[in-house]
Design a protein around this motif. Structure first.
Motif, PDB file in Angstrom:
ATOM      1  N   ILE A   1       6.114 -15.474  -2.394  1.00 28.89           N
ATOM      2  CA  ILE A   1       7.206 -14.880  -1.621  1.00 28.89           C
ATOM      3  C   ILE A   1       7.635 -13.552  -2.232  1.00 28.89           C
ATOM      4  O   ILE A   1       7.831 -12.558  -1.528  1.00 28.89           O
ATOM      5  CB  ILE A   1       8.392 -15.860  -1.521  1.00 28.89           C
ATOM      6  N   ALA A   2       7.766 -13.520  -3.555  1.00 33.21           N
ATOM      7  CA  ALA A   2       8.163 -12.281  -4.222  1.00 33.21           C
ATOM      8  C   ALA A   2       7.100 -11.210  -4.047  1.00 33.21           C
ATOM      9  O   ALA A   2       7.407 -10.033  -3.813  1.00 33.21           O
ATOM     10  CB  ALA A   2       8.418 -12.540  -5.701  1.00 33.21           C
ATOM     11  N   GLY A   3       5.835 -11.593  -4.132  1.00 30.74           N
ATOM     12  CA  GLY A   3       4.754 -10.631  -3.953  1.00 30.74           C
ATOM     13  C   GLY A   3       4.723 -10.076  -2.544  1.00 30.74           C
ATOM     14  O   GLY A   3       4.478  -8.888  -2.326  1.00 30.74           O
ATOM     15  N   ALA A   4       4.994 -10.918  -1.556  1.00 27.32           N
ATOM     16  CA  ALA A   4       4.997 -10.452  -0.172  1.00 27.32           C
ATOM     17  C   ALA A   4       6.173  -9.513   0.080  1.00 27.32           C
ATOM     18  O   ALA A   4       6.053  -8.537   0.814  1.00 27.32           O
ATOM     19  CB  ALA A   4       5.062 -11.639   0.782  1.00 27.32           C
ATOM     20  N   GLY A   5       7.289  -9.796  -0.549  1.00 27.87           N
ATOM     21  CA  GLY A   5       8.463  -8.954  -0.344  1.00 27.87           C
ATOM     22  C   GLY A   5       8.379  -7.631  -1.072  1.00 27.87           C
ATOM     23  O   GLY A   5       8.948  -6.626  -0.638  1.00 27.87           O
ATOM     24  N   LEU A   6       7.669  -7.595  -2.182  1.00 25.06           N
ATOM     25  CA  LEU A   6       7.597  -6.382  -2.990  1.00 25.06           C
ATOM     26  C   LEU A   6       6.308  -5.583  -2.773  1.00 25.06           C
ATOM     27  O   LEU A   6       6.086  -4.578  -3.437  1.00 25.06           O
ATOM     28  CB  LEU A   6       7.720  -6.741  -4.477  1.00 25.06           C
ATOM     29  N   ALA A   7       5.460  -6.042  -1.859  1.00 24.34           N
ATOM     30  CA  ALA A   7       4.179  -5.370  -1.638  1.00 24.34           C
ATOM     31  C   ALA A   7       4.412  -3.967  -1.092  1.00 24.34           C
ATOM     32  O   ALA A   7       5.284  -3.737  -0.261  1.00 24.34           O
ATOM     33  CB  ALA A   7       3.330  -6.178  -0.670  1.00 24.34           C
ATOM     34  N   GLN A   8       3.640  -3.048  -1.578  1.00 25.25           N
ATOM     35  CA  GLN A   8       3.725  -1.657  -1.132  1.00 25.25           C
ATOM     36  C   GLN A   8       2.874  -1.497   0.130  1.00 25.25           C
ATOM     37  O   GLN A   8       1.777  -2.035   0.223  1.00 25.25           O
ATOM     38  CB  GLN A   8       3.206  -0.715  -2.226  1.00 25.25           C
ATOM     39  N   THR A   9       3.390  -0.762   1.080  1.00 25.61           N
ATOM     40  CA  THR A   9       2.617  -0.504   2.291  1.00 25.61           C
ATOM     41  C   THR A   9       1.785   0.749   2.077  1.00 25.61           C
ATOM     42  O   THR A   9       2.223   1.712   1.444  1.00 25.61           O
ATOM     43  CB  THR A   9       3.541  -0.317   3.501  1.00 25.61           C
ATOM     44  N   ALA A  10       0.590   0.723   2.595  1.00 26.11           N
ATOM     45  CA  ALA A  10      -0.310   1.865   2.435  1.00 26.11           C
ATOM     46  C   ALA A  10      -0.017   2.884   3.524  1.00 26.11           C
ATOM     47  O   ALA A  10       0.171   2.545   4.684  1.00 26.11           O
ATOM     48  CB  ALA A  10      -1.761   1.411   2.527  1.00 26.11           C
ATOM     49  N   THR A  11       0.056   4.133   3.136  1.00 23.36           N
ATOM     50  CA  THR A  11       0.252   5.202   4.116  1.00 23.36           C
ATOM     51  C   THR A  11      -0.912   6.165   4.008  1.00 23.36           C
ATOM     52  O   THR A  11      -1.405   6.475   2.926  1.00 23.36           O
ATOM     53  CB  THR A  11       1.568   5.956   3.866  1.00 23.36           C
ATOM     54  N   VAL A  12      -1.364   6.613   5.146  1.00 21.45           N
ATOM     55  CA  VAL A  12      -2.471   7.565   5.193  1.00 21.45           C
ATOM     56  C   VAL A  12      -1.893   8.901   5.607  1.00 21.45           C
ATOM     57  O   VAL A  12      -1.201   9.005   6.623  1.00 21.45           O
ATOM     58  CB  VAL A  12      -3.550   7.098   6.197  1.00 21.45           C
ATOM     59  N   THR A  13      -2.166   9.904   4.817  1.00 22.61           N
ATOM     60  CA  THR A  13      -1.692  11.239   5.176  1.00 22.61           C
ATOM     61  C   THR A  13      -2.707  11.873   6.119  1.00 22.61           C
ATOM     62  O   THR A  13      -3.922  11.820   5.875  1.00 22.61           O
ATOM     63  CB  THR A  13      -1.504  12.109   3.930  1.00 22.61           C
ATOM     64  N   PRO A  14      -2.233  12.427   7.200  1.00 23.75           N
ATOM     65  CA  PRO A  14      -3.190  13.022   8.154  1.00 23.75           C
ATOM     66  C   PRO A  14      -3.836  14.274   7.552  1.00 23.75           C
ATOM     67  O   PRO A  14      -3.193  15.051   6.859  1.00 23.75           O
ATOM     68  CB  PRO A  14      -2.330  13.359   9.361  1.00 23.75           C
ATOM     69  N   THR A  15      -5.109  14.407   7.794  1.00 21.95           N
ATOM     70  CA  THR A  15      -5.827  15.592   7.315  1.00 21.95           C
ATOM     71  C   THR A  15      -5.805  16.648   8.410  1.00 21.95           C
ATOM     72  O   THR A  15      -5.808  16.341   9.607  1.00 21.95           O
ATOM     73  CB  THR A  15      -7.276  15.240   6.950  1.00 21.95           C
ATOM     74  N   ASP A  16      -5.773  17.858   8.002  1.00 25.16           N
ATOM     75  CA  ASP A  16      -5.714  18.970   8.957  1.00 25.16           C
ATOM     76  C   ASP A  16      -7.133  19.273   9.441  1.00 25.16           C
ATOM     77  O   ASP A  16      -7.979  19.718   8.658  1.00 25.16           O
ATOM     78  CB  ASP A  16      -5.094  20.186   8.267  1.00 25.16           C
ATOM     79  N   PRO A  17      -7.446  19.005  10.736  1.00 24.42           N
ATOM     80  CA  PRO A  17      -8.821  19.241  11.216  1.00 24.42           C
ATOM     81  C   PRO A  17      -9.166  20.733  11.293  1.00 24.42           C
ATOM     82  O   PRO A  17     -10.328  21.100  11.257  1.00 24.42           O
ATOM     83  CB  PRO A  17      -8.844  18.607  12.601  1.00 24.42           C
ATOM     84  N   ALA A  18      -8.163  21.575  11.363  1.00 19.59           N
ATOM     85  CA  ALA A  18      -8.443  23.009  11.480  1.00 19.59           C
ATOM     86  C   ALA A  18      -8.738  23.620  10.122  1.00 19.59           C
ATOM     87  O   ALA A  18      -9.258  24.717  10.033  1.00 19.59           O
ATOM     88  CB  ALA A  18      -7.257  23.724  12.125  1.00 19.59           C
ATOM     89  N   GLY A  19      -8.360  22.943   9.053  1.00 19.58           N
ATOM     90  CA  GLY A  19      -8.393  23.527   7.740  1.00 19.58           C
ATOM     91  C   GLY A  19      -9.600  23.421   7.005  1.00 19.58           C
ATOM     92  O   GLY A  19     -10.296  24.092   6.457  1.00 19.58           O
TER      93      GLY A  19
ATOM     94  N   VAL B   1      -0.419   6.089   9.982  1.00 21.27           N
ATOM     95  CA  VAL B   1      -1.027   4.791  10.244  1.00 21.27           C
ATOM     96  C   VAL B   1      -0.624   3.858   9.105  1.00 21.27           C
ATOM     97  O   VAL B   1      -0.732   4.209   7.936  1.00 21.27           O
ATOM     98  CB  VAL B   1      -2.565   4.905  10.316  1.00 21.27           C
ATOM     99  N   VAL B   2      -0.176   2.660   9.455  1.00 17.13           N
ATOM    100  CA  VAL B   2       0.230   1.675   8.462  1.00 17.13           C
ATOM    101  C   VAL B   2      -0.781   0.541   8.473  1.00 17.13           C
ATOM    102  O   VAL B   2      -1.146   0.033   9.533  1.00 17.13           O
ATOM    103  CB  VAL B   2       1.640   1.121   8.768  1.00 17.13           C
ATOM    104  N   TYR B   3      -1.229   0.167   7.305  1.00 14.09           N
ATOM    105  CA  TYR B   3      -2.149  -0.952   7.171  1.00 14.09           C
ATOM    106  C   TYR B   3      -1.413  -2.083   6.466  1.00 14.09           C
ATOM    107  O   TYR B   3      -0.950  -1.924   5.343  1.00 14.09           O
ATOM    108  CB  TYR B   3      -3.375  -0.552   6.347  1.00 14.09           C
ATOM    109  N   LEU B   4      -1.303  -3.223   7.116  1.00 16.17           N
ATOM    110  CA  LEU B   4      -0.720  -4.411   6.506  1.00 16.17           C
ATOM    111  C   LEU B   4      -1.852  -5.365   6.185  1.00 16.17           C
ATOM    112  O   LEU B   4      -2.601  -5.778   7.070  1.00 16.17           O
ATOM    113  CB  LEU B   4       0.281  -5.084   7.445  1.00 16.17           C
ATOM    114  N   VAL B   5      -1.991  -5.718   4.932  1.00 10.10           N
ATOM    115  CA  VAL B   5      -3.061  -6.598   4.497  1.00 10.10           C
ATOM    116  C   VAL B   5      -2.511  -8.012   4.475  1.00 10.10           C
ATOM    117  O   VAL B   5      -1.516  -8.300   3.812  1.00 10.10           O
ATOM    118  CB  VAL B   5      -3.570  -6.177   3.103  1.00 10.10           C
ATOM    119  N   ASP B   6      -3.182  -8.894   5.218  1.00 11.51           N
ATOM    120  CA  ASP B   6      -2.702 -10.259   5.341  1.00 11.51           C
ATOM    121  C   ASP B   6      -3.087 -11.100   4.132  1.00 11.51           C
ATOM    122  O   ASP B   6      -2.274 -11.820   3.582  1.00 11.51           O
ATOM    123  CB  ASP B   6      -3.252 -10.882   6.625  1.00 11.51           C
TER     124      ASP B   6
END
Length: 177
Positions: free
Chosen positions: A159-177, A120-125
């Motif tokens: 403009i520089a901040g928008a171009g260099l912004a890091q995208t947040a990534t969520v690692t999926p959790t293992d529901p069985a674990g 899932v990618v979250y883009l913060v406006d």
């Protein structure tokens, strides 16, 4: 070389070097051009050599000019070849990077915002802190006013901040674990 009957006197000392000595009555002596020119002897060998020197000058001056122009062109083209070879090496290195699957994946994520299935990618406006957001809106003025901030620098930072912004990534959790 003196002629018969001519008497050679030592020149009188002069107060200024490089000037002809004054005659005894205080005036400067005149040079007799005919006597001076008559003292120069031209031989046939000297005339031939002088002619050859003049001919050589007329022949070599255009050739030397052409030679120097061609040397400048060669130097410019050599520099151009070196720059082009450096560009080719940089492009070859970039091509080799694009053959690496990890590099292609990272570029797809950064440039095109591609994600793997399940991520899932979250883009913060508007990611400004609360202190940076103005609390009150000022009334619109009919007069031209000078801004308190440098809007050009703020635009470049945005403009520089928008171009260099890091995208947040969520690692999926293992529901069985």
């Amino acid at each position: 070389m003196t002629r018969e009957g001519a008497v050679r006197d030592a020149p009188a000392p002069s107060s200024r070097p490089g000037r002809r000595p004054a005659t005894p009555d205080g005036t400067r002596g005149r040079v007799d051009v005919r006597a001076w020119a008559g003292g120069i002897r031209f031989s046939a060998f000297m005339v031939i050599m002088l002619g050859l020197v003049v001919l050589a000058v007329f022949t070599l001056v255009p050739t030397v000019g052409t030679y120097l122009g061609q040397r400048q062109q060669i130097a410019a083209l050599t520099h151009s070849v070196q720059v082009t070879e450096a560009d080719v090496a940089a492009l070859q290195q970039q091509k080799d990077r694009w053959n690496d699957p990890a590099y292609v994946t990272s570029q797809a994520r950064e440039r095109l915002y591609y994600v793997r299935p399940g991520e899932v990618v979250y883009l913060v406006d508007n990611d400004l802190p609360a202190t940076a957001i103005p609390q009150e809106q000022s009334a619109v003025s009919a007069q031209v006013q000078e801004t308190r901030t440098d809007w050009m620098a703020q635009l470049v930072r945005s403009i520089a901040g928008a171009g260099l912004a890091q995208t947040a990534t969520v690692t999926p959790t293992d529901p069985a674990g």
